[in-house]
Design an enzyme around this catalytic site. Structure first.
Site, PDB file in Angstrom:
ATOM      1  N   ARG A 171      22.685  17.546  -0.712  1.00  0.00           N
ATOM      2  CA  ARG A 171      22.443  16.103  -0.770  1.00  0.00           C
ATOM      3  C   ARG A 171      23.105  15.559  -2.031  1.00  0.00           C
ATOM      4  NH1 ARG A 171      18.312  14.080   2.864  1.00  0.00           N
ATOM      5  NH2 ARG A 171      18.859  12.103   1.931  1.00  0.00           N
TER       6      ARG A 171
ATOM      7  N   PRO B 235       0.830  -1.213   0.000  1.00  0.00           N
ATOM      8  CA  PRO B 235       0.000   0.000   0.000  1.00  0.00           C
ATOM      9  C   PRO B 235       0.863   1.262   0.000  1.00  0.00           C
ATOM     10  CG  PRO B 235      -0.142  -1.139   2.119  1.00  0.00           C
ATOM     11  CD  PRO B 235       0.712  -1.983   1.232  1.00  0.00           C
ATOM     12  N   GLU B 236       0.648   2.099  -0.967  1.00  0.00           N
ATOM     13  CA  GLU B 236       1.360   3.363  -1.067  1.00  0.00           C
ATOM     14  C   GLU B 236       0.444   4.472  -0.545  1.00  0.00           C
ATOM     15  OE1 GLU B 236       4.443   4.090  -2.421  1.00  0.00           O
ATOM     16  OE2 GLU B 236       5.032   2.216  -3.387  1.00  0.00           O
TER      17      GLU B 236
ATOM     18  N   ARG C 123       1.892 -10.434   5.852  1.00  0.00           N
ATOM     19  CA  ARG C 123       3.354 -10.380   6.017  1.00  0.00           C
ATOM     20  C   ARG C 123       3.780  -9.743   7.337  1.00  0.00           C
ATOM     21  NH1 ARG C 123       6.400  -8.907   0.604  1.00  0.00           N
ATOM     22  NH2 ARG C 123       8.115  -9.560   1.931  1.00  0.00           N
TER      23      ARG C 123
ATOM     24  N   HIS D 255      -4.444 -14.449   9.418  1.00  0.00           N
ATOM     25  CA  HIS D 255      -3.781 -13.161   9.157  1.00  0.00           C
ATOM     26  C   HIS D 255      -4.577 -11.939   9.623  1.00  0.00           C
ATOM     27  CE1 HIS D 255      -0.928 -15.526   6.971  1.00  0.00           C
ATOM     28  NE2 HIS D 255      -1.729 -15.759   5.956  1.00  0.00           N
TER      29      HIS D 255
END
Ligand SMILES: [Zn+2]
Length: 274
Positions: A155, A2-3, A113, A95
């Site tokens: 950076r 999931p983003e 997971r 799960h």
């Protein structure tokens, strides 16, 4: 995985069922997620009223009131987590690691997971160490090319890696870093600190537009996302570079290239991204 858009769609999906409701308890299945679910969570949270459901980066924040004290739940979906609103009597399946009980309903975390998280912060939720270190929120107006430019000076790292540093901008994961760099025409290996202000502005705009497009695509699946009995509700989209190694660029036809950066796959068009 999931983003940010999936997390925001999830937040929108659960919000109407949570806000204003009183927490009647919790059920903990497997405590060992990315971090263990606090042992005293039930005692801390039961009887509290949910004041609001917000998001910071990829964290969903559930602000609770009760006994005149503030506090909040911090949820993360990790690699494979999803949240659903179910009947309060529905039995947990494999799960299903955590339920937030809300009387007639419950909110369930399903996470095969187990990289997700359920944490509690007493007092001001924004002070939690995981949240305090987060950089700009990409969909908010405060995130601009100018801010990105200022944050990336000095950076030397590749711009792709800097975009995925949550301390610079919160919640831009691998998919959206790849896609945004393509739309801004920037090579993912370019040193972040050497991008001009104009290119940082193009990149900030590309990040906002790719995330917004994904949100619009996911908005139509909101119902399924929260109520579905299926495993994952992550929505499919048409990407320009992500997952397209060897396929022709949708813009110019050149074969998309793949490389590794920071143990993650980078995809780019060598002709469009300089
Ligand atoms: Zn191209």
């Amino acid at each position: 995985m999931p983003e940010l858009p999936e997390v925001e769609i999830t937040r929108r999906g659960i919000e109407p069922y949570l806000t204003g409701n009183v927490i009647t308890g919790v059920r903990v299945g497997e405590r060992k997620l990315r971090w263990p679910i606090p042992r005293n969570l039930a005692a801390r949270i039961t009887g509290r009223r949910i004041a609001r459901v917000t998001r910071r980066g990829k964290y969903i924040l559930i602000d609770c009131e009760g006994d005149g004290k503030a506090g909040g739940l911090i949820l993360h979906l990790g690699m494979s987590g999803s949240l659903r609103i179910l009947d309060g009597k529905s039995e947990p399946q494999r799960h299903d690691h955590f339920d937030l009980l809300l009387g007639k309903r419950l909110m369930r975390l399903h996470d095969p997971r187990r990289f997700g998280a359920v944490l509690w912060q007493e007092g001001d939720i924004a002070r939690h160490p995981l949240l305090a270190r987060l950089g700009a929120e990409p969909l908010e107006d405060a995130f601009t090319g100018r801010l990105l430019h200022a944050a990336t000076r000095k950076r030397k790292a590749a711009v792709k890696l800097v975009l995925m540093d949550a301390g610079v901008v919160a919640g831009v994961g691998n998919i959206y870093a790849n896609e945004s760099l393509f739309h801004a025409g920037i090579n993912p290996r370019a040193a972040a600190g050497r991008l001009s202000l104009a290119r940082c502005e193009a990149l900030a705009a590309a990040i906002k537009s790719t995330l917004k497009k994904a949100l619009a695509a996911g908005g139509s699946s909101l119902r399924d996302f929260v109520h579905s009995d299926g495993t994952s509700g992550y929505f499919q989209q048409q990407y320009y570079v992500y997952g397209r190694a060897g396929l022709p660029c949708r813009n110019c036809g050149t074969a998309i290239r793949q490389l590794r950066q920071g143990q993650r796959s980078t995809f780019y068009c060598p002709a469009c991204q300089k």
